[in-house]
Design a protein around this motif. Structure first.
Motif, PDB file in Angstrom:
ATOM      1  N   CYS A  46       3.732  -1.423  -8.030  1.00 57.84           N
ATOM      2  CA  CYS A  46       4.028   0.067  -8.051  1.00 57.84           C
ATOM      3  C   CYS A  46       4.842   0.131  -9.167  1.00 57.84           C
ATOM      4  O   CYS A  46       4.840   1.379  -9.455  1.00 57.84           O
ATOM      5  CB  CYS A  46       4.786   0.074  -6.495  1.00 57.84           C
ATOM      6  N   LEU A  47       5.632  -0.820  -9.490  1.00 61.52           N
ATOM      7  CA  LEU A  47       6.514  -0.434 -10.562  1.00 61.52           C
ATOM      8  C   LEU A  47       5.799  -0.247 -11.868  1.00 61.52           C
ATOM      9  O   LEU A  47       6.031   0.720 -12.690  1.00 61.52           O
ATOM     10  CB  LEU A  47       7.559  -1.507 -10.936  1.00 61.52           C
ATOM     11  N   ARG A  48       4.849  -1.254 -12.100  1.00 61.48           N
ATOM     12  CA  ARG A  48       4.125  -0.924 -13.429  1.00 61.48           C
ATOM     13  C   ARG A  48       2.750   0.159 -12.972  1.00 61.48           C
ATOM     14  O   ARG A  48       1.903   0.452 -14.222  1.00 61.48           O
ATOM     15  CB  ARG A  48       3.496  -2.325 -13.667  1.00 61.48           C
ATOM     16  N   GLY A  49       2.465   0.359 -11.956  1.00 66.31           N
ATOM     17  CA  GLY A  49       1.357   1.313 -11.708  1.00 66.31           C
ATOM     18  C   GLY A  49      -0.043   0.699 -12.072  1.00 66.31           C
ATOM     19  O   GLY A  49      -0.957   1.244 -12.093  1.00 66.31           O
ATOM     20  N   SER A  50       0.002  -0.815 -11.840  1.00 66.99           N
ATOM     21  CA  SER A  50      -1.199  -1.438 -12.118  1.00 66.99           C
ATOM     22  C   SER A  50      -1.279  -2.838 -11.042  1.00 66.99           C
ATOM     23  O   SER A  50      -0.047  -3.319 -11.072  1.00 66.99           O
ATOM     24  CB  SER A  50      -1.208  -2.027 -13.353  1.00 66.99           C
ATOM     25  N   PRO A  51      -2.249  -3.168 -10.490  1.00 69.66           N
ATOM     26  CA  PRO A  51      -3.604  -2.588 -10.571  1.00 69.66           C
ATOM     27  C   PRO A  51      -3.494  -1.243 -10.170  1.00 69.66           C
ATOM     28  O   PRO A  51      -2.708  -0.457  -9.582  1.00 69.66           O
ATOM     29  CB  PRO A  51      -4.470  -3.254  -9.586  1.00 69.66           C
ATOM     30  N   PHE A  52      -4.850  -0.500 -10.401  1.00 70.71           N
ATOM     31  CA  PHE A  52      -4.882   0.802 -10.128  1.00 70.71           C
ATOM     32  C   PHE A  52      -4.599   1.585  -8.619  1.00 70.71           C
ATOM     33  O   PHE A  52      -4.017   2.664  -8.537  1.00 70.71           O
ATOM     34  CB  PHE A  52      -6.112   1.583 -10.683  1.00 70.71           C
ATOM     35  N   TYR A  53      -4.699   0.507  -7.791  1.00 71.81           N
ATOM     36  CA  TYR A  53      -4.533   1.032  -6.491  1.00 71.81           C
ATOM     37  C   TYR A  53      -3.030   1.288  -6.179  1.00 71.81           C
ATOM     38  O   TYR A  53      -2.449   1.848  -5.116  1.00 71.81           O
ATOM     39  CB  TYR A  53      -5.137  -0.062  -5.416  1.00 71.81           C
ATOM     40  N   ALA A  54      -2.267   0.944  -7.072  1.00 74.20           N
ATOM     41  CA  ALA A  54      -0.663   0.932  -6.771  1.00 74.20           C
ATOM     42  C   ALA A  54      -0.311   2.548  -7.376  1.00 74.20           C
ATOM     43  O   ALA A  54       0.726   2.808  -7.030  1.00 74.20           O
ATOM     44  CB  ALA A  54       0.039  -0.103  -7.817  1.00 74.20           C
ATOM     45  N   ARG A  55      -1.239   3.164  -7.595  1.00 77.21           N
ATOM     46  CA  ARG A  55      -0.701   4.336  -8.025  1.00 77.21           C
ATOM     47  C   ARG A  55      -1.218   5.521  -6.982  1.00 77.21           C
ATOM     48  O   ARG A  55      -1.310   6.670  -7.255  1.00 77.21           O
ATOM     49  CB  ARG A  55      -1.537   4.853  -9.307  1.00 77.21           C
ATOM     50  N   LEU A  56      -1.659   4.816  -5.587  1.00 76.61           N
ATOM     51  CA  LEU A  56      -1.990   5.676  -4.604  1.00 76.61           C
ATOM     52  C   LEU A  56      -1.258   7.072  -4.095  1.00 76.61           C
ATOM     53  O   LEU A  56      -1.483   7.669  -3.889  1.00 76.61           O
ATOM     54  CB  LEU A  56      -2.837   5.093  -3.397  1.00 76.61           C
ATOM     55  N   GLY A  57       0.065   6.566  -4.422  1.00 73.55           N
ATOM     56  CA  GLY A  57       1.149   7.645  -3.994  1.00 73.55           C
ATOM     57  C   GLY A  57       1.405   8.563  -5.146  1.00 73.55           C
ATOM     58  O   GLY A  57       2.016   9.473  -4.895  1.00 73.55           O
ATOM     59  N   GLY A  58       0.910   8.255  -6.456  1.00 73.89           N
ATOM     60  CA  GLY A  58       0.814   9.333  -7.444  1.00 73.89           C
ATOM     61  C   GLY A  58       0.411   8.714  -8.756  1.00 73.89           C
ATOM     62  O   GLY A  58       0.561   7.620  -9.126  1.00 73.89           O
ATOM     63  N   LEU A  59      -0.844   9.500  -9.090  1.00 76.33           N
ATOM     64  CA  LEU A  59      -1.608   9.000 -10.388  1.00 76.33           C
ATOM     65  C   LEU A  59      -0.665   8.941 -11.652  1.00 76.33           C
ATOM     66  O   LEU A  59      -0.978   7.765 -12.322  1.00 76.33           O
ATOM     67  CB  LEU A  59      -2.879   9.539 -10.519  1.00 76.33           C
ATOM     68  N   ARG A  60      -0.135   9.781 -11.873  1.00 75.98           N
ATOM     69  CA  ARG A  60       0.672  10.172 -12.992  1.00 75.98           C
ATOM     70  C   ARG A  60       1.961   9.535 -13.124  1.00 75.98           C
ATOM     71  O   ARG A  60       2.703   9.374 -14.151  1.00 75.98           O
ATOM     72  CB  ARG A  60       0.549  11.552 -13.675  1.00 75.98           C
ATOM     73  N   SER A  61       2.670   9.895 -11.934  1.00 79.89           N
ATOM     74  CA  SER A  61       4.082   9.348 -11.812  1.00 79.89           C
ATOM     75  C   SER A  61       4.317   8.913 -10.347  1.00 79.89           C
ATOM     76  O   SER A  61       3.608   9.115  -9.496  1.00 79.89           O
ATOM     77  CB  SER A  61       5.119  10.380 -11.893  1.00 79.89           C
ATOM     78  N   PRO A  62       5.251   7.877 -10.136  1.00 78.74           N
ATOM     79  CA  PRO A  62       5.546   7.249  -8.729  1.00 78.74           C
ATOM     80  C   PRO A  62       5.640   8.209  -7.730  1.00 78.74           C
ATOM     81  O   PRO A  62       6.551   9.347  -7.924  1.00 78.74           O
ATOM     82  CB  PRO A  62       6.839   6.742  -9.066  1.00 78.74           C
ATOM     83  N   GLY A  63       5.287   7.948  -6.468  1.00 82.24           N
ATOM     84  CA  GLY A  63       5.246   8.990  -5.533  1.00 82.24           C
ATOM     85  C   GLY A  63       6.439   8.639  -4.691  1.00 82.24           C
ATOM     86  O   GLY A  63       7.073   9.463  -4.204  1.00 82.24           O
ATOM     87  N   SER A  64       7.031   7.599  -5.040  1.00 78.55           N
ATOM     88  CA  SER A  64       8.557   7.145  -4.345  1.00 78.55           C
ATOM     89  C   SER A  64       9.145   6.674  -5.440  1.00 78.55           C
ATOM     90  O   SER A  64       8.939   5.926  -6.313  1.00 78.55           O
ATOM     91  CB  SER A  64       8.475   6.161  -3.199  1.00 78.55           C
ATOM     92  N   ARG A  65      10.562   7.444  -5.712  1.00 80.19           N
ATOM     93  CA  ARG A  65      11.315   6.977  -6.821  1.00 80.19           C
ATOM     94  C   ARG A  65      12.212   5.576  -6.662  1.00 80.19           C
ATOM     95  O   ARG A  65      12.610   5.256  -7.650  1.00 80.19           O
ATOM     96  CB  ARG A  65      12.389   8.054  -7.059  1.00 80.19           C
ATOM     97  N   THR A  66      12.219   5.273  -5.336  1.00 78.07           N
ATOM     98  CA  THR A  66      12.795   4.071  -5.099  1.00 78.07           C
ATOM     99  C   THR A  66      11.949   3.067  -4.454  1.00 78.07           C
ATOM    100  O   THR A  66      11.466   3.414  -3.365  1.00 78.07           O
ATOM    101  CB  THR A  66      14.024   4.037  -4.241  1.00 78.07           C
ATOM    102  N   LEU A  67      11.884   2.016  -5.066  1.00 80.48           N
ATOM    103  CA  LEU A  67      10.980   0.861  -4.417  1.00 80.48           C
ATOM    104  C   LEU A  67      11.682  -0.166  -3.291  1.00 80.48           C
ATOM    105  O   LEU A  67      12.790  -0.016  -3.161  1.00 80.48           O
ATOM    106  CB  LEU A  67      10.309  -0.116  -5.347  1.00 80.48           C
ATOM    107  N   GLY A  68      10.996  -1.015  -2.703  1.00 79.54           N
ATOM    108  CA  GLY A  68      11.573  -1.949  -1.532  1.00 79.54           C
ATOM    109  C   GLY A  68      11.086  -1.715  -0.286  1.00 79.54           C
ATOM    110  O   GLY A  68      11.693  -0.402   0.279  1.00 79.54           O
ATOM    111  N   SER A  69      10.390  -2.379   0.293  1.00 77.86           N
ATOM    112  CA  SER A  69       9.799  -2.078   1.799  1.00 77.86           C
ATOM    113  C   SER A  69      10.336  -3.019   2.540  1.00 77.86           C
ATOM    114  O   SER A  69      10.507  -2.593   3.761  1.00 77.86           O
ATOM    115  CB  SER A  69       8.240  -2.116   1.789  1.00 77.86           C
ATOM    116  N   ASP A  70      10.508  -4.291   2.469  1.00 79.12           N
ATOM    117  CA  ASP A  70      11.094  -5.308   3.344  1.00 79.12           C
ATOM    118  C   ASP A  70      12.429  -5.191   3.427  1.00 79.12           C
ATOM    119  O   ASP A  70      13.438  -6.025   2.831  1.00 79.12           O
ATOM    120  CB  ASP A  70      10.598  -6.646   3.060  1.00 79.12           C
TER     121      ASP A  70
END
Length: 317
Positions: A46-70
């Motif tokens: 999700c940081l890199r936006g790659s693979p492409f499915y990591a952009r499901l939250g936002g194609l051009r820019s991140p849908g969430s500005r802060t990562l970390g799920s666990d």
């Protein structure tokens, strides 16, 4: 509060530590004061936006500005309708839908969280939810007399998967880079392969393959299975995942093999069985390194570049 934020996809240096407002829990949500958040390969993607499915939250820019799920921490506040938790409770869970764990506070759905066992530290608890669910579901069917291969066995999910498959009595082969071979042996792997020197699809066939980093052709994966064998992938290149999802079923069925993408069930019911095994001492939790919140970029790189032996944790102080 302090949070690791990013506004565009890219390498770790797009991350920065910023002061942002403390989120407010909506109905059905819990505000958690984060103590620890483990790093998953999904964070790197999700940081890199790659693979492409990591952009499901936002194609051009991140849908969430802060990562970390666990995440693991203490309940600070609850939204309307929350009945299972109250302020002060210690909790942990996979907050994949909302993320936000690389911060001092994060909001999560009540349904995503479970009470943290007192016998586990916050860091230990944070390693289990996502990686544990993948490992449990990915190794279902492993049993005595069967040959199981874990591709990506030296990472977070892989380190749990090797132990689970070995616990079932299976003969286990772990695949990863050369610096992780001894680590996979220490987890119980009977055989280990360096993916840079050996192609596991050209070794002896297996009854079950869990592939955490798929990138080969469907026909190579079919070759890696015995008749009646099963291949499951979760993570990897988009072309490989699409091939497995679209033609894998047909290609395998013709020869009595099953190929498919592992659709991981989420939530406490999916990861608590592994927690119980860890508490019983039957599965070990392996934390390679811990980082502070200011070093989230380094923590993500450590995982994304394939250097982590087991799990990496960010401790928020």
């Amino acid at each position: 509060m302090r949070a690791a934020v990013y506004d565009r996809y890219g390498p770790p240096d797009v991350l920065r530590i910023a002061e942002v407002p403390v989120p407010t829990p909506a109905p059905g949500q819990v505000l958690v004061k984060v103590a620890a958040t483990s790093v998953n390969l999904s964070d790197w993607e999700c940081l890199r936006g790659s693979p492409f499915y990591a952009r499901l939250g936002g194609l051009r820019s991140p849908g969430s500005r802060t990562l970390g799920s666990d995440i693991a921490g203490r309940v600070e506040d609850v939204g309307d309708g929350v009945t299972r938790f109250r302020p002060g409770d210690e909790v942990y869970g996979d907050n994949l839908a909302l993320k936000g764990g690389f911060a001092e506070y994060a909001v999560a759905a009540e349904s995503a969280l479970a009470p943290k066992p007192a016998a586990l530290t916050f860091a230990e608890a944070s390693t289990i939810p996502q990686a544990g669910a993948i490992a449990l579901q990915g190794t279902a069917g492993a049993a005595a007399g069967r040959r199981v291969l874990i591709n990506g066995g030296g990472g977070g999910s892989g380190s749990f998967a090797i132990q689970l498959a070995k616990r079932s009595g299976a003969h286990v082969t772990g695949v990863d880079n050369a610096r992780k071979l001894d680590f996979m042996r220490s987890l119980g792997a009977d055989d280990v392969l360096d993916h840079r020197r050996q192609d596991f699809t050209r070794e002896q066939p297996y009854d079950l393959v869990l592939d955490l980093v798929a990138h080969r052709s469907v026909f190579a994966y079919r070759r890696a299975l015995v008749p009646g064998g099963r291949y499951r992938c979760v993570g990897g290149s988009v072309p490989a995942l699409l091939r497995v999802a679209t033609i894998g079923w047909a290609a395998g069925r013709l020869t009595g093999r099953r190929l498919g993408v592992l659709v991981v069930r989420e939530g406490p019911a999916a990861f608590r069985p592994l927690t119980d095994l860890c508490l019983a001492g039957e599965v070990g939790i392996h934390v390679d390194r811990t980082f502070g919140l200011a070093d989230v970029a380094e923590a993500l790189a450590h995982v994304g570049e394939g250097r982590a032996l087991g799990k990496v944790v960010v401790e928020v102080r």
